[in-house]
Design a protein around this motif. Structure first.
Motif, mmCIF file in Angstrom:
data_model
loop_
_atom_site.group_PDB
_atom_site.id
_atom_site.type_symbol
_atom_site.label_atom_id
_atom_site.label_comp_id
_atom_site.label_asym_id
_atom_site.label_seq_id
_atom_site.Cartn_x
_atom_site.Cartn_y
_atom_site.Cartn_z
ATOM 1 N N GLY A 1 -16.056 56.358 -0.436
ATOM 2 C CA GLY A 1 -16.966 56.003 0.753
ATOM 3 C C GLY A 1 -16.050 55.276 1.687
ATOM 4 N N GLY A 2 -14.822 55.765 1.880
ATOM 5 C CA GLY A 2 -14.033 55.037 3.014
ATOM 6 C C GLY A 2 -13.211 53.852 2.390
ATOM 7 N N MET A 3 -13.368 53.468 1.229
ATOM 8 C CA MET A 3 -13.127 52.286 0.876
ATOM 9 C C MET A 3 -12.009 52.377 -0.388
ATOM 10 S SD MET A 3 -15.084 49.162 -1.386
ATOM 11 C CE MET A 3 -15.465 50.271 -2.804
ATOM 12 N N VAL A 4 -10.795 52.061 -0.052
ATOM 13 C CA VAL A 4 -9.593 52.211 -1.050
ATOM 14 C C VAL A 4 -9.811 51.268 -2.429
ATOM 15 C CG1 VAL A 4 -7.157 51.844 -1.239
ATOM 16 C CG2 VAL A 4 -8.162 52.722 0.705
ATOM 17 N N VAL A 5 -9.849 51.890 -3.432
ATOM 18 C CA VAL A 5 -9.872 51.155 -4.755
ATOM 19 C C VAL A 5 -8.419 51.384 -5.305
ATOM 20 C CG1 VAL A 5 -11.186 50.662 -6.799
ATOM 21 C CG2 VAL A 5 -12.223 51.383 -4.670
ATOM 22 N N ASN A 6 -7.988 50.162 -5.971
ATOM 23 C CA ASN A 6 -6.787 50.087 -6.666
ATOM 24 C C ASN A 6 -7.135 50.088 -8.100
ATOM 25 O OD1 ASN A 6 -4.436 50.834 -4.881
ATOM 26 N ND2 ASN A 6 -5.326 49.114 -4.110
ATOM 27 N N PRO A 7 -6.314 50.672 -9.209
ATOM 28 C CA PRO A 7 -6.591 50.380 -10.633
ATOM 29 C C PRO A 7 -6.579 48.952 -10.750
ATOM 30 C CG PRO A 7 -4.928 52.119 -10.357
ATOM 31 C CD PRO A 7 -5.193 51.632 -9.072
ATOM 32 N N GLY A 8 -7.597 48.359 -11.341
ATOM 33 C CA GLY A 8 -7.930 46.747 -11.932
ATOM 34 C C GLY A 8 -8.455 46.216 -11.067
ATOM 35 N N ASP A 9 -8.743 46.599 -9.786
ATOM 36 C CA ASP A 9 -9.608 45.878 -8.737
ATOM 37 C C ASP A 9 -10.849 45.369 -9.205
ATOM 38 O OD1 ASP A 9 -7.679 46.207 -6.827
ATOM 39 O OD2 ASP A 9 -9.016 47.503 -5.346
ATOM 40 N N VAL A 10 -11.419 44.437 -8.705
ATOM 41 C CA VAL A 10 -12.651 43.936 -9.107
ATOM 42 C C VAL A 10 -13.717 44.856 -8.294
ATOM 43 C CG1 VAL A 10 -14.429 42.087 -9.158
ATOM 44 C CG2 VAL A 10 -11.883 41.694 -9.647
ATOM 45 N N VAL A 11 -14.777 45.306 -9.114
ATOM 46 C CA VAL A 11 -15.680 46.182 -8.387
ATOM 47 C C VAL A 11 -17.062 45.473 -8.464
ATOM 48 C CG1 VAL A 11 -16.689 48.434 -8.110
ATOM 49 C CG2 VAL A 11 -14.406 48.167 -8.789
ATOM 50 N N VAL A 12 -17.867 45.404 -7.369
ATOM 51 C CA VAL A 12 -19.103 44.653 -7.489
ATOM 52 C C VAL A 12 -20.193 45.551 -6.807
ATOM 53 C CG1 VAL A 12 -20.599 42.436 -7.111
ATOM 54 C CG2 VAL A 12 -18.002 42.409 -7.607
ATOM 55 N N GLY A 13 -21.251 45.940 -7.333
ATOM 56 C CA GLY A 13 -22.385 46.583 -7.002
ATOM 57 C C GLY A 13 -23.702 45.946 -7.162
ATOM 58 N N ASP A 14 -24.542 45.833 -5.941
ATOM 59 C CA ASP A 14 -25.965 45.592 -6.103
ATOM 60 C C ASP A 14 -26.970 46.587 -5.327
ATOM 61 O OD1 ASP A 14 -25.525 44.652 -3.378
ATOM 62 O OD2 ASP A 14 -25.502 42.347 -4.023
ATOM 63 N N GLU A 15 -27.918 46.003 -4.938
ATOM 64 C CA GLU A 15 -28.942 46.957 -4.171
ATOM 65 C C GLU A 15 -28.327 47.105 -2.739
ATOM 66 O OE1 GLU A 15 -31.048 44.414 -7.008
ATOM 67 O OE2 GLU A 15 -29.465 43.977 -5.449
ATOM 68 N N ASP A 16 -27.489 46.459 -2.092
ATOM 69 C CA ASP A 16 -27.044 46.807 -0.871
ATOM 70 C C ASP A 16 -25.697 47.597 -0.858
ATOM 71 O OD1 ASP A 16 -28.741 45.215 0.854
ATOM 72 O OD2 ASP A 16 -27.997 43.448 -0.216
ATOM 73 N N GLY A 17 -25.061 47.923 -1.945
ATOM 74 C CA GLY A 17 -23.870 48.690 -1.941
ATOM 75 C C GLY A 17 -22.827 48.225 -3.144
ATOM 76 N N VAL A 18 -21.520 48.570 -2.732
ATOM 77 C CA VAL A 18 -20.345 48.510 -3.692
ATOM 78 C C VAL A 18 -19.187 47.844 -2.539
ATOM 79 C CG1 VAL A 18 -18.863 49.492 -4.928
ATOM 80 C CG2 VAL A 18 -21.173 50.317 -5.045
ATOM 81 N N VAL A 19 -18.491 47.023 -3.185
ATOM 82 C CA VAL A 19 -17.388 46.389 -2.665
ATOM 83 C C VAL A 19 -16.441 46.031 -3.681
ATOM 84 C CG1 VAL A 19 -18.070 43.893 -2.693
ATOM 85 C CG2 VAL A 19 -16.424 44.647 -1.086
ATOM 86 N N ALA A 20 -15.180 46.229 -3.276
ATOM 87 C CA ALA A 20 -14.020 46.106 -4.335
ATOM 88 C C ALA A 20 -12.914 45.300 -3.649
ATOM 89 C CB ALA A 20 -13.464 47.397 -4.698
ATOM 90 N N PHE A 21 -12.006 44.586 -4.418
ATOM 91 C CA PHE A 21 -10.909 43.880 -3.856
ATOM 92 C C PHE A 21 -10.187 43.559 -5.124
ATOM 93 C CE2 PHE A 21 -14.771 41.555 -4.757
ATOM 94 C CZ PHE A 21 -14.546 40.630 -5.985
ATOM 95 N N PRO A 22 -8.808 43.098 -4.576
ATOM 96 C CA PRO A 22 -7.924 42.816 -5.701
ATOM 97 C C PRO A 22 -8.351 41.543 -6.590
ATOM 98 C CG PRO A 22 -6.730 43.226 -3.610
ATOM 99 C CD PRO A 22 -8.281 43.080 -3.360
ATOM 100 N N PHE A 23 -7.855 41.452 -7.825
ATOM 101 C CA PHE A 23 -8.341 40.436 -8.767
ATOM 102 C C PHE A 23 -7.441 39.188 -8.236
ATOM 103 C CE2 PHE A 23 -7.849 37.484 -12.165
ATOM 104 C CZ PHE A 23 -9.153 37.619 -12.786
ATOM 105 N N GLU A 24 -6.284 39.354 -7.764
ATOM 106 C CA GLU A 24 -5.396 38.417 -7.087
ATOM 107 C C GLU A 24 -6.401 37.647 -6.191
ATOM 108 O OE1 GLU A 24 -3.222 40.746 -9.484
ATOM 109 O OE2 GLU A 24 -4.090 41.255 -7.943
#
Length: 204
Positions: free
Chosen positions: A143-166
């Motif tokens: 969906g246009g969002m870059v996700v790297n292996p090991g990133d934190v991924v959060v999803g709820d009724e509004d959608g999905v967001v990912a970001f580095p654990f660091e």
């Protein structure tokens, strides 16, 4: 904080507030939840597939660790379903945290009856190829969002967001601070004390 406590902290963090504190930049566009209920929080197990082909998703299912979110870059293709009820249940019973599919799924009635998180672009009855090519644990785009292996991924009724654990612990603190500010704003509205951003008090 331990890794587990950081991840558990995001279980009650709304994706809009996470996005706000990431400068509103990351976030998958065009994906929606297909499951009945349940928030998704975990670390990304990434898969890149040929459009309409799920061979490497099957391979990824053999690598799942508890708490993994299987994040699939299927090129956004709506033409063939990449997963369905059986693959959802394989992931569920291996203690995965959910699926994020930039592509189509099928067996939506079965998936909508579950609390196992599944976010995808669309649904279609047509099944996948199993020829490859594909890759696992590489940077992907969903969906246009870059996700790297090991990133934190959060999803709820509004959608999905990912970001580095660091930096996740610091991000969680920012989210908690914003939650407190917004709760105070809501309280001031309920008590008739709210004054707008330009110093104008709403009419009664």
């Amino acid at each position: 904080m331990t890794e587990l406590s950081v991840l558990e902290g995001f279980r009650t963090a709304a994706t809009p507030l996470i996005s706000d504190n990431l400068h509103r930049l990351p976030g998958a566009v065009g994906l929606r939840p297909f499951h009945r209920s349940g928030r998704m929080v975990g670390r990304a197990l990434t898969v890149r597939t040929a459009p309409g082909d799920n061979l490497f998703i099957h391979k990824a299912l053999e690598l799942i660790k508890p708490g993994d979110v299987i994040v699939v870059d299927g090129g956004g293709s709506p033409d063939r379903a990449l997963i369905g009820e059986i693959m959802i249940n394989i992931a569920k019973y291996q203690s995965a945290a959910g699926f994020v599919i930039d592509g189509a799924i099928r067996d939506t009635a079965a998936i909508e009856s579950l609390d196992f998180p599944c976010f995808a672009r669309t649904a279609i009855h047509k099944g996948p190829y199993k020829n490859g090519p594909g890759e696992i644990n590489v940077p992907v785009s969903v969906g246009g969002m870059v996700v790297n292996p090991g990133d934190v991924v959060v999803g709820d009724e509004d959608g999905v967001v990912a970001f580095p654990f660091e930096g996740a612990e610091a991000l969680l603190k920012l989210v908690r601070d914003q939650e407190m500010r917004e709760e105070e704003t809501l309280k001031s509205i309920r008590e008739g004390r709210y004054v707008g951003a330009y110093g104008v008090k709403p009419a009664a």
